[in-house]
Design a protein around this motif. Sequence first.
Motif, PDB file in Angstrom:
ATOM      1  N   ARG A 206       0.891   8.521   0.659  1.00 35.96           N
ATOM      2  CA  ARG A 206       1.848   8.309  -0.432  1.00 35.96           C
ATOM      3  C   ARG A 206       2.311   6.860  -0.480  1.00 35.96           C
ATOM      4  NH1 ARG A 206       3.147  13.152  -2.501  1.00 35.96           N
ATOM      5  NH2 ARG A 206       2.630  14.962  -1.220  1.00 35.96           N
ATOM      6  N   PRO A 207       2.506   6.312  -1.672  1.00 37.32           N
ATOM      7  CA  PRO A 207       2.931   4.917  -1.789  1.00 37.32           C
ATOM      8  C   PRO A 207       4.242   4.620  -1.065  1.00 37.32           C
ATOM      9  CG  PRO A 207       2.218   5.760  -3.921  1.00 37.32           C
ATOM     10  CD  PRO A 207       2.275   6.940  -2.988  1.00 37.32           C
ATOM     11  N   GLU A 208       5.131   5.635  -0.970  1.00 37.19           N
ATOM     12  CA  GLU A 208       6.434   5.400  -0.353  1.00 37.19           C
ATOM     13  C   GLU A 208       6.443   5.650   1.151  1.00 37.19           C
ATOM     14  OE1 GLU A 208       6.401   9.749  -1.701  1.00 37.19           O
ATOM     15  OE2 GLU A 208       5.630   7.809  -2.377  1.00 37.19           O
ATOM     16  N   SER A 209       5.303   6.046   1.726  1.00 36.67           N
ATOM     17  CA  SER A 209       5.268   6.324   3.155  1.00 36.67           C
ATOM     18  C   SER A 209       5.410   5.035   3.955  1.00 36.67           C
ATOM     19  CB  SER A 209       3.969   7.031   3.528  1.00 36.67           C
ATOM     20  OG  SER A 209       2.864   6.169   3.345  1.00 36.67           O
ATOM     21  N   LEU A 210       5.724   5.192   5.241  1.00 35.79           N
ATOM     22  CA  LEU A 210       5.992   4.034   6.093  1.00 35.79           C
ATOM     23  C   LEU A 210       4.841   3.044   6.083  1.00 35.79           C
ATOM     24  CD1 LEU A 210       7.736   2.597   8.224  1.00 35.79           C
ATOM     25  CD2 LEU A 210       6.615   4.033   9.961  1.00 35.79           C
ATOM     26  N   CYS A 211       3.602   3.547   6.170  1.00 34.58           N
ATOM     27  CA  CYS A 211       2.466   2.636   6.289  1.00 34.58           C
ATOM     28  C   CYS A 211       2.078   2.010   4.964  1.00 34.58           C
ATOM     29  CB  CYS A 211       1.268   3.361   6.906  1.00 34.58           C
ATOM     30  SG  CYS A 211       0.638   4.718   5.922  1.00 34.58           S
ATOM     31  N   ASN A 212       2.666   2.473   3.859  1.00 36.84           N
ATOM     32  CA  ASN A 212       2.314   1.927   2.553  1.00 36.84           C
ATOM     33  C   ASN A 212       3.444   1.147   1.891  1.00 36.84           C
ATOM     34  OD1 ASN A 212      -0.341   2.931   2.508  1.00 36.84           O
ATOM     35  ND2 ASN A 212       0.373   4.946   1.868  1.00 36.84           N
ATOM     36  N   ARG A 213       4.575   1.025   2.574  1.00 40.12           N
ATOM     37  CA  ARG A 213       5.682   0.292   1.986  1.00 40.12           C
ATOM     38  C   ARG A 213       5.400  -1.210   2.014  1.00 40.12           C
ATOM     39  NH1 ARG A 213      10.365   3.489   5.384  1.00 40.12           N
ATOM     40  NH2 ARG A 213      10.128   5.509   4.358  1.00 40.12           N
ATOM     41  N   PRO A 214       6.038  -1.955   1.111  1.00 40.88           N
ATOM     42  CA  PRO A 214       5.892  -3.416   1.154  1.00 40.88           C
ATOM     43  C   PRO A 214       6.295  -3.964   2.520  1.00 40.88           C
ATOM     44  CG  PRO A 214       6.969  -2.737  -0.878  1.00 40.88           C
ATOM     45  CD  PRO A 214       6.886  -1.506  -0.009  1.00 40.88           C
ATOM     46  N   GLY A 215       5.456  -4.823   3.056  1.00 42.27           N
ATOM     47  CA  GLY A 215       5.741  -5.386   4.369  1.00 42.27           C
ATOM     48  C   GLY A 215       5.414  -4.467   5.527  1.00 42.27           C
ATOM     49  N   ALA A 216       4.741  -3.323   5.259  1.00 42.57           N
ATOM     50  CA  ALA A 216       4.436  -2.377   6.331  1.00 42.57           C
ATOM     51  C   ALA A 216       3.543  -3.000   7.398  1.00 42.57           C
ATOM     52  CB  ALA A 216       3.765  -1.135   5.752  1.00 42.57           C
ATOM     53  N   TRP A 217       2.714  -3.932   6.988  1.00 44.37           N
ATOM     54  CA  TRP A 217       1.824  -4.538   7.977  1.00 44.37           C
ATOM     55  C   TRP A 217       2.617  -5.296   9.043  1.00 44.37           C
ATOM     56  CZ3 TRP A 217       1.301  -9.746   9.042  1.00 44.37           C
ATOM     57  CH2 TRP A 217       1.916 -10.629   8.148  1.00 44.37           C
ATOM     58  N   ARG A 218       3.785  -5.823   8.667  1.00 41.97           N
ATOM     59  CA  ARG A 218       4.623  -6.504   9.653  1.00 41.97           C
ATOM     60  C   ARG A 218       5.185  -5.505  10.671  1.00 41.97           C
ATOM     61  NH1 ARG A 218       5.904  -9.207   4.812  1.00 41.97           N
ATOM     62  NH2 ARG A 218       5.352 -11.434   4.864  1.00 41.97           N
ATOM     63  N   THR A 219       5.599  -4.333  10.180  1.00 40.51           N
ATOM     64  CA  THR A 219       6.059  -3.283  11.086  1.00 40.51           C
ATOM     65  C   THR A 219       4.945  -2.879  12.034  1.00 40.51           C
ATOM     66  OG1 THR A 219       7.577  -2.436   9.392  1.00 40.51           O
ATOM     67  CG2 THR A 219       7.019  -0.946  11.201  1.00 40.51           C
ATOM     68  N   GLN A 258      -3.563  -7.528  10.316  1.00 38.82           N
ATOM     69  CA  GLN A 258      -3.193  -8.855   9.825  1.00 38.82           C
ATOM     70  C   GLN A 258      -4.047  -9.249   8.622  1.00 38.82           C
ATOM     71  OE1 GLN A 258      -3.528 -11.068  13.481  1.00 38.82           O
ATOM     72  NE2 GLN A 258      -1.422 -10.629  14.097  1.00 38.82           N
ATOM     73  N   ALA A 259      -5.327  -8.819   8.626  1.00 36.32           N
ATOM     74  CA  ALA A 259      -6.178  -9.052   7.457  1.00 36.32           C
ATOM     75  C   ALA A 259      -5.658  -8.264   6.258  1.00 36.32           C
ATOM     76  CB  ALA A 259      -7.616  -8.658   7.769  1.00 36.32           C
ATOM     77  N   TYR A 260      -5.179  -7.046   6.517  1.00 40.15           N
ATOM     78  CA  TYR A 260      -4.557  -6.242   5.464  1.00 40.15           C
ATOM     79  C   TYR A 260      -3.338  -6.957   4.898  1.00 40.15           C
ATOM     80  CZ  TYR A 260      -1.419  -2.585   3.659  1.00 40.15           C
ATOM     81  OH  TYR A 260      -0.531  -1.864   2.900  1.00 40.15           O
ATOM     82  N   GLY A 261      -2.531  -7.550   5.769  1.00 36.19           N
ATOM     83  CA  GLY A 261      -1.367  -8.300   5.310  1.00 36.19           C
ATOM     84  C   GLY A 261      -1.747  -9.441   4.388  1.00 36.19           C
ATOM     85  N   ARG A 262      -2.827 -10.118   4.732  1.00 37.72           N
ATOM     86  CA  ARG A 262      -3.289 -11.211   3.868  1.00 37.72           C
ATOM     87  C   ARG A 262      -3.777 -10.672   2.530  1.00 37.72           C
ATOM     88  NH1 ARG A 262      -5.240 -12.893   8.991  1.00 37.72           N
ATOM     89  NH2 ARG A 262      -7.336 -12.101   8.559  1.00 37.72           N
ATOM     90  N   ALA A 263      -4.445  -9.484   2.554  1.00 36.20           N
ATOM     91  CA  ALA A 263      -4.920  -8.885   1.308  1.00 36.20           C
ATOM     92  C   ALA A 263      -3.763  -8.459   0.416  1.00 36.20           C
ATOM     93  CB  ALA A 263      -5.820  -7.684   1.620  1.00 36.20           C
ATOM     94  N   VAL A 264      -2.698  -7.929   1.028  1.00 37.72           N
ATOM     95  CA  VAL A 264      -1.511  -7.552   0.261  1.00 37.72           C
ATOM     96  C   VAL A 264      -0.891  -8.786  -0.381  1.00 37.72           C
ATOM     97  CG1 VAL A 264       0.853  -6.677   0.442  1.00 37.72           C
ATOM     98  CG2 VAL A 264      -1.009  -5.475   1.595  1.00 37.72           C
ATOM     99  N   ALA A 265      -0.776  -9.848   0.392  1.00 37.91           N
ATOM    100  CA  ALA A 265      -0.188 -11.077  -0.129  1.00 37.91           C
ATOM    101  C   ALA A 265      -0.996 -11.652  -1.286  1.00 37.91           C
ATOM    102  CB  ALA A 265      -0.063 -12.112   0.991  1.00 37.91           C
ATOM    103  N   ALA A 266      -2.319 -11.412  -1.251  1.00 37.04           N
ATOM    104  CA  ALA A 266      -3.193 -11.916  -2.310  1.00 37.04           C
ATOM    105  C   ALA A 266      -3.293 -10.958  -3.493  1.00 37.04           C
ATOM    106  CB  ALA A 266      -4.585 -12.190  -1.747  1.00 37.04           C
ATOM    107  N   GLY A 267      -2.594  -9.814  -3.415  1.00 32.19           N
ATOM    108  CA  GLY A 267      -2.626  -8.848  -4.500  1.00 32.19           C
ATOM    109  C   GLY A 267      -3.924  -8.069  -4.606  1.00 32.19           C
TER     110      GLY A 267
END
Length: 284
Positions: A206-219, A258-267
């Motif tokens: 789900r988009p609202e789950s812990l692993c899918n929230r904005p910034g989840a990769w930092r957590t 961390q690669a996922y975090g970069r992908a999120v940042a790049a949209g």
Amino acid sequence: MTLVSVVMAAYQARDTICGTVDSLRAQSYARWELVIASDDGSDYLGFLAEKGRRDPRIGQVLTDSAASGPAAARNKALKVAQGELVTALDADDRWLPHRLEILLGPAQNCGAACDAVAAVSANGQLLHLAFDEATAGQAARTPDAAAKLIMDCGVPLHPLVARAHLGAGWRAELVFAEDVIFNLEVLSRAGNYALVTDSLTHYVARPESLCNRPGAWRTADAAYDQILQALERGDYDLSPDIRRIAERAIREKRALNQAYGRAVAAGQCQSFQEFLTENVGQSD
């Protein structure tokens, strides 16, 4: 008949818990109990009764504090569970009707058994399978191979486990990847882990789950650091070989995250499951 205990952590789960409980009540194997651990103070037992889901097999406990996390909530339920075999069911997931019936024999024979969990989107689209027949066959050869599958599957696994191999349950200090450490500890204690290639669980990403929230990769990054430190100290109940496998895999997962975090940042993606789907080769 063997009693199977199902433990459920429930936090802000009113929108999903009825469907999840329906999938449990539809099981072909009927000798189960469900212990709901309310982690938000809600009376889920009363709520289910109001919605026509009154069932004497369902009980409830309250966690010691709100938002204690899924591991602590499951452990609270585990304290009152009576079954010889135990499994977890998240309050927004679904089981196919024959899950317990199919896993029961392998779990009794091996000490633990899990199906090929399917990660699906909220609208039911298949995103990722925990493993296929070939992968399961390789993992069945040795405990080390099974540990590698647990680390690499990319989907939460909630096996059916003999009580003797549960230890103290889930690591309550972990707010992320607690299922991974739980599975590795069960494998280390049991020395075996049956993998059933049927997809009998739908894990809803789900988009609202812990692993899918904005910034989840930092957590996740912070959690991976926490786990690595615990592995180095020898905090977990793991065999030496599985501990080494876990440490290497967690480092790889951290790099992937961390690669996922970069992908999120790049949209480029909006959820980790979406990222895995697009980069499945990296999660093998």
